[in-house]
Design a protein around this motif. Structure first.
Motif, PDB file in Angstrom:
ATOM      1  N   VAL A  37       0.866  -1.192   0.000  1.00 18.20           N
ATOM      2  CA  VAL A  37       0.000   0.000   0.000  1.00 18.20           C
ATOM      3  C   VAL A  37       0.893   1.230   0.000  1.00 18.20           C
ATOM      4  N   LEU A  38       0.748   2.055  -1.031  1.00 13.04           N
ATOM      5  CA  LEU A  38       1.635   3.213  -1.178  1.00 13.04           C
ATOM      6  C   LEU A  38       0.821   4.494  -1.097  1.00 13.04           C
ATOM      7  N   ASP A  39       1.005   5.233  -0.003  1.00 14.69           N
ATOM      8  CA  ASP A  39       0.267   6.487   0.185  1.00 14.69           C
ATOM      9  C   ASP A  39       1.134   7.637  -0.312  1.00 14.69           C
ATOM     10  N   GLU A  40       0.893   8.058  -1.532  1.00 18.68           N
ATOM     11  CA  GLU A  40       1.674   9.111  -2.194  1.00 18.68           C
ATOM     12  C   GLU A  40       3.180   8.856  -2.162  1.00 18.68           C
ATOM     13  N   PRO A  41       3.607   7.726  -2.705  1.00 25.55           N
ATOM     14  CA  PRO A  41       5.024   7.375  -2.632  1.00 25.55           C
ATOM     15  C   PRO A  41       5.915   8.303  -3.437  1.00 25.55           C
ATOM     16  N   THR A  42       5.353   9.017  -4.408  1.00 29.48           N
ATOM     17  CA  THR A  42       6.212   9.828  -5.270  1.00 29.48           C
ATOM     18  C   THR A  42       6.148  11.316  -4.935  1.00 29.48           C
ATOM     19  N   ALA A  43       5.480  11.667  -3.819  1.00 32.87           N
ATOM     20  CA  ALA A  43       5.460  13.078  -3.427  1.00 32.87           C
ATOM     21  C   ALA A  43       6.876  13.500  -3.051  1.00 32.87           C
ATOM     22  N   GLY A  44       7.384  14.530  -3.701  1.00 32.48           N
ATOM     23  CA  GLY A  44       8.721  15.028  -3.385  1.00 32.48           C
ATOM     24  C   GLY A  44       9.856  14.169  -3.916  1.00 32.48           C
ATOM     25  N   VAL A  45       9.538  13.269  -4.837  1.00 35.72           N
ATOM     26  CA  VAL A  45      10.567  12.381  -5.385  1.00 35.72           C
ATOM     27  C   VAL A  45      10.936  12.872  -6.791  1.00 35.72           C
ATOM     28  N   ASP A  46      12.249  12.915  -7.096  1.00 31.91           N
ATOM     29  CA  ASP A  46      12.636  13.466  -8.402  1.00 31.91           C
ATOM     30  C   ASP A  46      12.277  12.519  -9.557  1.00 31.91           C
ATOM     31  N   VAL A  47      12.301  13.075 -10.764  1.00 27.28           N
ATOM     32  CA  VAL A  47      11.794  12.358 -11.944  1.00 27.28           C
ATOM     33  C   VAL A  47      12.481  11.010 -12.143  1.00 27.28           C
ATOM     34  N   GLU A  48      13.819  11.007 -11.976  1.00 29.06           N
ATOM     35  CA  GLU A  48      14.583   9.793 -12.233  1.00 29.06           C
ATOM     36  C   GLU A  48      14.141   8.670 -11.286  1.00 29.06           C
ATOM     37  N   LEU A  49      14.057   9.002  -9.992  1.00 31.86           N
ATOM     38  CA  LEU A  49      13.677   7.970  -9.031  1.00 31.86           C
ATOM     39  C   LEU A  49      12.221   7.571  -9.227  1.00 31.86           C
ATOM     40  N   ARG A  50      11.383   8.552  -9.588  1.00 36.04           N
ATOM     41  CA  ARG A  50       9.975   8.228  -9.797  1.00 36.04           C
ATOM     42  C   ARG A  50       9.848   7.155 -10.873  1.00 36.04           C
ATOM     43  N   GLN A  51      10.615   7.314 -11.943  1.00 33.35           N
ATOM     44  CA  GLN A  51      10.549   6.323 -13.021  1.00 33.35           C
ATOM     45  C   GLN A  51      11.101   4.978 -12.566  1.00 33.35           C
ATOM     46  N   ALA A  52      12.204   5.025 -11.819  1.00 37.30           N
ATOM     47  CA  ALA A  52      12.805   3.782 -11.311  1.00 37.30           C
ATOM     48  C   ALA A  52      11.817   3.093 -10.361  1.00 37.30           C
ATOM     49  N   LEU A  53      11.153   3.919  -9.585  1.00 34.77           N
ATOM     50  CA  LEU A  53      10.204   3.386  -8.610  1.00 34.77           C
ATOM     51  C   LEU A  53       9.033   2.693  -9.307  1.00 34.77           C
ATOM     52  N   TRP A  54       8.536   3.323 -10.373  1.00 37.17           N
ATOM     53  CA  TRP A  54       7.417   2.693 -11.073  1.00 37.17           C
ATOM     54  C   TRP A  54       7.824   1.397 -11.741  1.00 37.17           C
ATOM     55  N   ARG A  55       9.060   1.357 -12.252  1.00 34.55           N
ATOM     56  CA  ARG A  55       9.534   0.086 -12.835  1.00 34.55           C
ATOM     57  C   ARG A  55       9.531  -1.000 -11.766  1.00 34.55           C
TER      58      ARG A  55
END
Ligand SMILES: Nc1ncnc2c1ncn2[C@@H]1O[C@H](COP(=O)(O)OP(=O)(O)OP(=O)(O)O)[C@@H](O)[C@H]1O
Ligand SMILES: [Mg+2]
Length: 307
Positions: A159-177
């Motif tokens: 369960v991810l409650d806004e996991p990408t808030a404040g996360v930079d673009v590169e990590l956001r993409q890595a995170l979604w992968r």
């Protein structure tokens, strides 16, 4: 309660004083599903997630994770869940690797889990920060550690409650992968986000909460089909200067040789709009039709203030 569901929420009520934060929420999430929990600020998303994680006690209703009741079987359901909280909660005295090991220890895991912790550190781009104190990390890095902590015991439901808030673009993409990989491997994913494009790309089914009630609960394509408008882009061979009166209120903007019109799917036929434009002496060289996106449907359901 639905058999074989990963998460089941049954007539859930929560009040904070006079505020009715959850007004009888009902839904269930199938095992292996990628589920989006969307809604404006204050809709009740985190309250619902906190009830699921056993951090907030509901006033009425039932919640279960993989068939186990969250209140009466707390320890069991907590183990089945990995929750990334919205708030950046952390122990400032622990180093990054220690924070993950400490969390693993909470679930009774020891050395046998160390390889997975190293993999998490690498995937979350934290390997070179493994011995940094939590308090010395930037906000986005702290969030990466929270994500690692949620996954440390390989829970079937994440369960991810806004996991990408404040996360930079590169990590956001890595995170979604990474989240997609977990989903492919069979984990159930529940995601809360204000980035509706993310939800549109990832989620198979979506619930939209507003003021503590569900205003939508359906598959992504059903939700997108609720869009009542579409945009028509017109490209002309010359500068667009005059417009027929009947189209004036549909025009969003005119920019030299192009313009955008907003059309109702149920009322405005594209063919007749094009005829009207041609009759006005505009020489159309190209058109583009853009269906409403999740963001448009969201605004339609909860209003502009919800964005
Ligand atoms: N511990 C609490 N005490 C009092 N009110 C609370 C508490 N927790 C939440 N609320 C209230 O309950 C409502 C729902 O809050 P919640 O945090 O669940 O919203 P949310 O959908 O997660 O919003 P956001 O998108 O801003 O994270 C809000 O009005 C909030 O102020
Ligand atoms: Mg929240």
């Amino acid at each position: 309660m639905v058999a074989n569901s990963a998460v089941s929420v049954d007539t859930l009520h929560k009040r904070f004083g006079t505020l009715h934060a959850l007004k009888g929420i009902d839904f269930s999430i199938a095992q292996g599903e990628f589920f989006g929990l969307l809604g404006p600020n204050g809709a009740g998303k985190s309250t619902l997630i906190n009830c699921l994680a056993g951090l907030v006690r509901p006033d009425a209703g039932r919640l279960s994770v993989m068939g186990h009741d969250v209140v009466t079987e707390y320890r069991r359901t907590r183990r089945l869940l990995g929750v990334v909280p919205q708030e950046l909660v952390y122990d400032p005295f622990l180093q990054v690797r220690e924070a993950l090991q400490f969390q693993a220890g909470y679930f009774g895991l020891g050395k046998e889990n160390d390889d997975w912790i190293e993999e998490l550190l690498t995937t979350l781009n934290l390997a070179d920060r493994a011995t940094t104190n939590m308090r010395a990390l930037s906000g986005g890095m702290k969030r990466r550690v929270l994500i690692g902590q949620a996954l440390v015991h390989k829970p079937p439901v994440v369960v991810l409650d806004e996991p990408t808030a404040g996360v930079d673009v590169e990590l956001r993409q890595a995170l979604w992968r990474f989240i997609k990989r977990l989903h492919t491997e069979g984990h159930t994913i529940v995601l809360t986000t204000h980035y509706l494009e993310e939800a549109e790309n990832l989620c198979e089914r979506i619930a939209i909460l507003d003021h503590g009630a569900a205003v939508a609960l359906e598959t992504k394509s059903e939700l997108l089909a609720r869009g009542i408008c579409r945009s028509l882009h017109i490209f002309a061979s010359h500068k667009i200067e005059t417009l027929p009166d009947q189209l004036r209120e549909k025009v969003q903007h005119i920019n030299g040789h192009s313009m955008e019109l907003r059309l109702r799917k149920d009322k405005d036929s594209i063919v007749s709009v094009l005829d009207t434009i041609r009759d006005a002496g505009i020489d159309i060289i190209d058109i583009q039709v853009e269906e409403d996106r999740l963001e448009d449907v969201f605004v339609q359901l909860v209003g502009e203030g919800g964005k």
